[in-house]
Design a protein around this motif. Structure first.
Motif, short mmCIF file in Angstrom:
data_model
loop_
_atom_site.label_atom_id
_atom_site.label_comp_id
_atom_site.label_asym_id
_atom_site.label_seq_id
_atom_site.Cartn_x
_atom_site.Cartn_y
_atom_site.Cartn_z
N UNK A 259 0.84 -1.20 0.00
CA UNK A 259 0.00 0.00 0.00
C UNK A 259 0.87 1.24 0.00
N UNK B 157 2.72 1.53 -3.44
CA UNK B 157 1.86 1.94 -4.56
C UNK B 157 1.49 3.40 -4.47
N UNK B 158 1.26 3.86 -3.21
CA UNK B 158 0.83 5.26 -3.05
C UNK B 158 1.91 6.23 -3.48
N UNK B 159 3.16 5.77 -3.48
CA UNK B 159 4.23 6.71 -3.82
C UNK B 159 4.72 6.55 -5.25
N UNK B 160 4.11 5.61 -6.02
CA UNK B 160 4.64 5.35 -7.36
C UNK B 160 4.40 6.51 -8.28
N UNK B 161 3.12 7.00 -8.30
CA UNK B 161 2.83 8.12 -9.20
C UNK B 161 2.14 9.19 -8.38
N UNK B 162 2.94 9.97 -7.66
CA UNK B 162 2.31 10.85 -6.66
C UNK B 162 1.61 12.03 -7.29
N UNK B 163 0.49 12.44 -6.65
CA UNK B 163 -0.22 13.63 -7.08
C UNK B 163 0.20 14.84 -6.26
N UNK C 7 -2.78 8.84 2.26
CA UNK C 7 -2.22 7.49 2.28
C UNK C 7 -2.85 6.65 3.38
N UNK D 16 -3.86 4.69 -7.75
CA UNK D 16 -2.45 4.75 -7.39
C UNK D 16 -1.57 4.27 -8.53
N UNK D 17 -2.02 3.19 -9.19
CA UNK D 17 -1.16 2.63 -10.24
C UNK D 17 -1.08 3.53 -11.46
N UNK D 18 -2.20 4.17 -11.80
CA UNK D 18 -2.17 4.99 -13.01
C UNK D 18 -1.83 6.43 -12.72
N UNK D 19 -1.95 6.85 -11.47
CA UNK D 19 -1.65 8.24 -11.15
C UNK D 19 -2.70 9.20 -11.69
N UNK D 20 -3.93 8.72 -11.89
CA UNK D 20 -4.96 9.60 -12.43
C UNK D 20 -5.43 10.57 -11.37
N UNK D 21 -6.08 11.63 -11.85
CA UNK D 21 -6.51 12.65 -10.90
C UNK D 21 -7.97 12.51 -10.52
#
Lengths: 70, 818
Positions: free
Chosen positions: A52, A55-61, B543, B602-607
């Motif tokens: 968890x 994954x949360x840090x893979x593509x951060x917003x 998170x 989380x995997x795609x980083x979508x908004x």
């Protein structure tokens, strides 16, 4: 290190731990089953938590914005 | 009633040990040793077969009374020992097996002896006190007479020397002068001497004055130290008094007043030589008495010391006897008065052990007939028994505190061993604090042997009992602390460099736009750069909230799966088809879908805004998703899931009551046919009384029960998922507190560059950490993890309306307090 690689590492550690408990604390099939269940539960819990957070840090917003004077 | 889940391997601790109802037929002469050995074994729970009899009607009432008497005598002896200041905590001297009959006699003798010694002692003490008072009276009153006499003598000489008849300032007492100087004018005066309590002296004086109209004279002298009052035995402050009066009536009044004020009177001779004689005599008697008393006390002390060595052993013996007779009273006696019948529960696995014990008792008694052990068949629900070792006992107690498992239903304790410390650690995550907890609990574990023999206080006892739980909690806390990257709130980059760096070399907009992610993700845990940044909280909150939802949905699914295994074990098809399946579908089509969305985002980083997605899934499912689209076909999937969830609700509610009703009718219809056709079939006759017991089937009750169950699940799905957000809340509180203590106490103290301030700062930091974080937060996280288990996890599958197996055992006796 990659998500998949580390997950594989977790799996391997889990299997090794179950084998170790089988070898070192062998005391009857039903007790063995209990110990293996406990080890697998612990491995799954630990992996879930790591996964968890990873994954949360893979593509951060949100990105870190430093405070002034850092 | 044993049902098997069909060929699945057994697992320790998952289900209660199989139990059986057994009947023991014991010949009378070997009854007592049999029960005693069964008590040592500790695997048989006796049923009370004489429940309707009063305690006096039971077979062994006389023996119980005798045991009660012995227990009373032991209590008396213990009181005496405590009064003498001896402790009885010496461990029982095992080995000297005392016969119970002899013990009874001995206890009687000891009690009589001690009572006699006490009475004698008291008498001697009283006499001693009186003599001591008498001595004081002799001394002080003697002083009066002596001093005034000498003053009178001096006066005489002065009067002779000077012919002036002046009275000096300290003229002697008028009556002394009269007595000594002018014998012809002497009036017959008598006096009373004695001792009086100091606080009553003013009242005494006043009443004396009023009663005798001022015709008495009272002189008091203070006794410096408090002396022992003969009647009460306590030390009080007293005054010596001498009252001079004239006349019989006055004397009577004075005597009465003295008696009313509890003033002890002692005779006094006014002749000096006689006084001296009396004083020596009294002193002699006093020293004699003192030696006698001392010898008596010494004797008593040695006797009590002897008793103290054996006390625990005797105590245990008497308790054992009492419990044996108590158990024997529960057995029913056969008509022929030759044997006793016992009924009780025991684990199936203990059968051989019990049979061995019975044989041993028969051999020991040289009895002709052996005891018989045979198994009864019954519809009653057996007690629940889990074989726990020192590690699993604490976890099982946590589960039992909520409710003891029904016989053979799945025991949540199995998973609680891991998930409880894990959820605690999610709320506690700091590897520095985890190491402190680990140190504390390792201390208890290494000193296990010595601590388990001592009597610990309440709180220490609880911590000691839960030492393995705390060990697991500490280990998991270290793990989650490494993941949250907090060591007393300080992050470290143990696992590699941070993934973030400045946008350009000058780092101009590090405080406005922030850093960007340049390397690959930090491999283990939260990136160390986050601590102290301005956007730390939004990131961590997002998170941790999502993590709580994911963990919660996982644990609730585990609960529902356990209910499937229960239904399979009890061969309850209805529950599988009309409860398990719709429950899984409902929970997962809503919250399982939410978890999926979280992971995809989380995997795609979508908004995409997940709140928006979930809410509009319900409000307007056919609407276009626009920028909230996470994957292809999402709208279609959402509509499908919504329909499935809606279908699951009546699936849970309606079929089961109707099918139950149909089943009951079939059974009932089948019954009536059986009665009409085959009267002499023994099987049917056996079933007949059973069906009377189960005949009540109220359809409305069953339907309402199912309705409540359905509503509870549907509403609970939302509320329980939200309840897991406490994982986020407590974790945030912990990290904020830890951060405040570090930044505002330790770093502040460091900034002063002054050693004294630094030391004070460290002390404050340590006490705050221990008091608030290690004690309060531990208890708080413990409580909330417990609640999550008891409510959110267990209400998916656990019934918990069984009763615990409580075998007759002597080990539980020694833990009883008097």
């Amino acid at each position: 290190m990659g998500f998949v690689v580390t997950s594989l590492i977790f799996t391997v550690i889990g299997i090794l731990a179950s084998l170790c408990t089988r070898v070192f604390c062998n005391s009857g099939p039903s007790t063995n089953l209990l110990l293996v269940t406990l080890v697998i539960t612990a491995t799954v819990c630990c992996w879930m938590m790591w996964a968890i957070v990873y994954l949360a840090q893979m593509k951060p917003l949100i990105v870190p914005i430093l405070t002034d004077g850092e | 009633m044993r049902r098997n889940g069909g060929g699945w391997p057994t697992m320790d601790l998952l289900r209660s040990e199989p139990m059986q109802l057994a009947q023991l037929i014991i010949p009378i002469e070997s009854a007592r040793p049999t029960i005693s050995y069964l008590g040592d074994l500790g695997l048989f729970q006796f049923k009370d077969l004489n429940a309707d009899k009063s305690p006096f009607q039971r077979t062994y009432a006389a023996q119980m009374k005798r045991c009660g008497e012995m227990a009373r005598k032991l209590r008396f002896l213990r009181e005496q020992m405590i009064k003498a200041g001896l402790s009885t905590s010496t461990r029982p001297s095992a080995g000297t097996d005392v016969d119970v009959e002899k013990l009874e006699v001995k206890l009687g003798e000891l009690e009589a002896e001690i009572i006699e010694m006490n009475a004698n002692n008291e008498q001697l003490q009283r006499t001693y006190a009186e003599l001591a008072e008498y001595k004081l009276v002799l001394q002080k009153a003697g002083e009066f007479f002596h001093s005034t006499k000498s003053i009178a003598a001096i006066q005489q000489r002065e009067l002779k020397a000077q012919s002036l008849g002046e009275g000096s300032i300290d003229s002697p007492l008028l009556l002394e002068q009269e007595m000594v100087t002018d014998p012809s004018k002497q009036v017959k005066l008598g006096f009373v001497s004695g001792l009086l309590q100091r606080d009553k002296s003013t009242a005494f004086e006043r009443i004396l004055f009023r009663a005798t109209r001022g015709n008495v004279f009272l002189k008091q002298a203070v006794v410096e130290e408090p002396i022992r009052d003969p009647s009460s035995g306590e030390k009080v402050e007293k005054n010596v008094f001498v009252i001079f009066y004239s006349g019989e009536r006055a004397k009577n009044k004075i005597v009465k007043i003295c008696e009313a004020f509890a003033a002890n009177r002692y005779p006094f001779a006014d002749d000096t030589s006689k006084q001296f004689q009396m004083i020596t005599e009294v002193s002699g008697r006093l020293s004699e008495l003192k030696t006698t008393i001392d010898v008596g006390l010494l004797h008593q002390a040695s006797l009590l010391q002897d008793i103290a060595h054996q006390f625990e052993h005797w105590n245990l013996l008497v308790k054992k006897e009492k419990s044996i007779y108590h158990t024997l009273n529960m057995l029913s006696i056969d008509v022929t008065k030759k044997c006793l019948v016992a009924e009780g529960w025991c684990p199936v696995s203990a059968t051989t052990q019990i049979q061995n014990v019975l044989q041993r008792a028969t051999l020991d008694c040289n009895s002709q007939v052996g005891a018989i052990f045979h198994v009864l068949h019954t519809e009653e629900s057996p007690p629940t028994y889990f074989c726990t070792n020192k590690f699993t006992t604490a976890f099982q107690e946590i589960v039992d505190a909520y409710g003891v498992a029904k016989y053979q239903e799945a025991n949540p304790g199995v998973y609680t061993i891991i998930t409880f410390p894990f959820l605690f650690a999610v709320m506690f995550g700091d590897w520095g604090h985890g190491i402190c907890l680990l140190m504390a609990t390792l201390y208890f574990i290494f000193r296990e042997k010595s601590l388990s023999n001592q009597k610990l206080g309440d709180i220490t006892g609880m911590i000691f009992g839960g030492r393995y739980v705390i060990l697991m909690m500490a280990l998991f806390s270290i793990y989650t602390g490494l993941i949250y990257n907090e060591f007393f709130s300080v992050p470290f980059d143990i696992f590699g460099p941070s993934a973030y760096a400045c946008r350009d070399l000058s780092c101009r907009d590090a405080s406005t736009q922030g850093l960007i992610k340049v390397h690959s993700t930090y491999p283990f845990g939260v990136d160390p750069v986050w601590h102290g940044t301005r956007s730390e909280l939004p990131f961590l909150n997002s998170l941790k909230m999502k993590m709580s939802i994911l963990l919660g949905v996982a644990q609730m699914n585990l609960g529902i799966v356990l209910s499937y295994f229960n239904a399979r074990f009890f061969a309850n098809d209805l529950n599988i088809r009309y409860q398990f399946v719709p429950q899984i579908i409902f929970l997962n089509s809503l919250f399982g879908y939410l978890s999926l969305l979280i992971i995809v985002k989380w995997c795609t980083g979508s908004q995409a805004d997940l709140y928006h997605v979930m809410i509009y899934m319900f409000l307007s499912p056919m609407e276009d998703l626009g920028e909230n689209q996470l994957f292809v076909g999402q709208k279609f999937l959402q509509v499908m899931l919504l329909l499935l969830a809606l279908a699951a609700v009546p699936w849970m509610l309606f079929p089961k009551p109707f099918i139950l009703k149909k089943q009951h009718e079939e059974r009932h219809r089948g019954q009536s046919y059986a009665i009409l056709h085959s009267v002499d079939d023994p099987l049917e006759m056996d079933l007949h009384p059973n069906s009377h017991g189960h005949e009540e089937f109220e359809f409305s009750e069953v339907f309402v029960h199912q309705l409540i169950h359905t509503i509870e699940f549907v509403l609970g799905a939302v509320s329980n998922t939200a309840s897991y957000l406490r994982l986020w809340a407590l974790s945030l509180a912990h990290s904020e507190l830890s951060s405040v203590f570090y930044d505002k106490v330790l770093l502040l103290a460091w900034g002063f560059n002054n050693t004294l301030v630094l030391i004070i700062g460290i002390i404050v930091f340590i006490s705050a950490t221990v008091g608030v974080l290690l004690v309060m937060e531990t208890l708080s996280a413990f409580l909330h993890a417990l609640r999550l288990h008891w409510v959110e996890f267990q209400n998916k599958f656990y019934e918990g309306d069984g009763y615990k197996f409580q075998p007759f055992s002597f080990t539980s006796l020694s833990e009883e307090d008097e």
